[in-house]
Scaffold this motif. Sequence first.
Motif: not given
Length: 554
Positions: A385-390
């Motif tokens: 999810w962290v990479a996606q929110t970026k």
Amino acid sequence: ASEIDAVSGATITSKAVMAGAKKCIQQAKGEIPVEVVNTGKASDEDPSDWLGQPPEIAESQIRRTVDADIVVVGCGLFAVCAAAEAGAKVIGIDRFATGTGVRGDLGALNSRYQKEWGTKIDKFDFVTMATQYAAGHINQDLVKLFCDESGKTIDWYGDRLAERGVELWHESGDKDDETRWKHYPTGHSPRWGAKGPDGKKLDGNAVLVDYARKLGARFDYETRMVKLERADGGRVTGLIAETADGYVRYRAKKGVIVATGGYGQNYAMMEALQPWNLRVIGRNGALPGAKGDGIRACLWVGAAMDETHSMMLFDRCALRPDQPTGVETAKKGDVGFFWIGSQPWLKVNADGKRFFNESGIYEGILHADEYQKGHCHYSLFDSDWVAQTKEFKMHGCSRVHPFENGADPNIHWKVFEEKMLPGLIEKGFVQKADTIAELAKKLGVDGKALEATVADWHGVYDTKTDKAFGRKDSIFSRLDKAPFYGAKISPASQTTYGGVMRDLKCRAVRADGTAIPGLYVAGEVASQYGQGVSIGVVLGRIAGTEAAKEALGK
């Protein structure tokens, strides 16, 4: 319309609303005198008589009298400062011990911060966007006023912050972030860190209160307005307030500015004026003083109220799977603050099926929840999810990564990952599972249907083609990397829209459009749409300036 028919099994319009709707509408429109309609004081529980009537206070009960040019009720700090800068003798009163302060983020067009970064927003494009999002229920003159005055207001606030060593940053967004949803980088946020003389970190309240006091303004806290007073000719001459020592009369020689907030914490008013939002609500984030007292006080002296009511909603409240949406849950306050709820993850209803384009404005899917089982939806994400929110193209307070120009997000993804998410999982507001089937069971969602929906979503991700809802952007989450996470989402409410009608000088007006002498409104009290607290502070500056002009004979 004031004539409302009962519908068997209806969930949106309650019997209480139908019983008092006609009376409430007539009251708010100013068609009939308050004293003719009401039989007792306003009720916080009875929607059929939310307005009530002003209390009778004998002269013998008034302990003392205080004189000023201008009295600002609710300590609207932008109004207090504007009036004090103009040389008026101004007093701000507030029912709380310190006042409720200034919201963290404020929007504007054409501030110097935007100009420095190169952000350009066409005024009439913005007006058009606001009109479309409001489905035409909007006063374009007011939106134009915001466009014309907000930049100057933010620049003024930035000066006050700079005097105390606090930087104000423009939230730039990204240059390449075109979506189906028109949006503009209007946000401005202070980068707090400086401390005041007492060693405590500064905030907007401390900065502006200190500034106003240097200009001679006075603040009377723990002082609650109970009614406005007017002369025989209809001019508002001041107010009566309640203090720990009893009643105090405030005489305002030239004007009272009511800036007491909206009515988000008054469930009777909410039930009477916008019950549909109460059906989906999960978390009530309205300020504690948002009881509608200022609005009712203005109506008691003849002001008219906006006839279109709504509320600012954010998709950031997480409920446990067995918690219902609605007033009782909101009142208890035992809910999760799910900050990343606005991220465009895959979102489904209780049947495990998609029902809305997940990539859009905050409120879109929340209003769509009105037509779903349980008046809610479920947001799903995976361990990546962290990479996606970026990758997601997020604006404003939903963003969890720094903006392109270096401005900080309201809450950084690390804060959510390290501090917020573990607590949400522990308390049951976010479910964690190794498979989609297990996640569905924990959420109480139809398992087979959810597995089929996720399989279809894999095709959307792989082809970047969404035949169901037309998403063409923000397709960065395949939802295939365990562990999987899910949360039951309902709205977190904040501010109400639909207050006292006013002209462009912020003078409260009657039903016929004529101004009530000596009465100004600002912030949530005033009728305003689209920009919430941002237009509120603009109205505060205007109200303070206009009232001071009258006070000083300019």
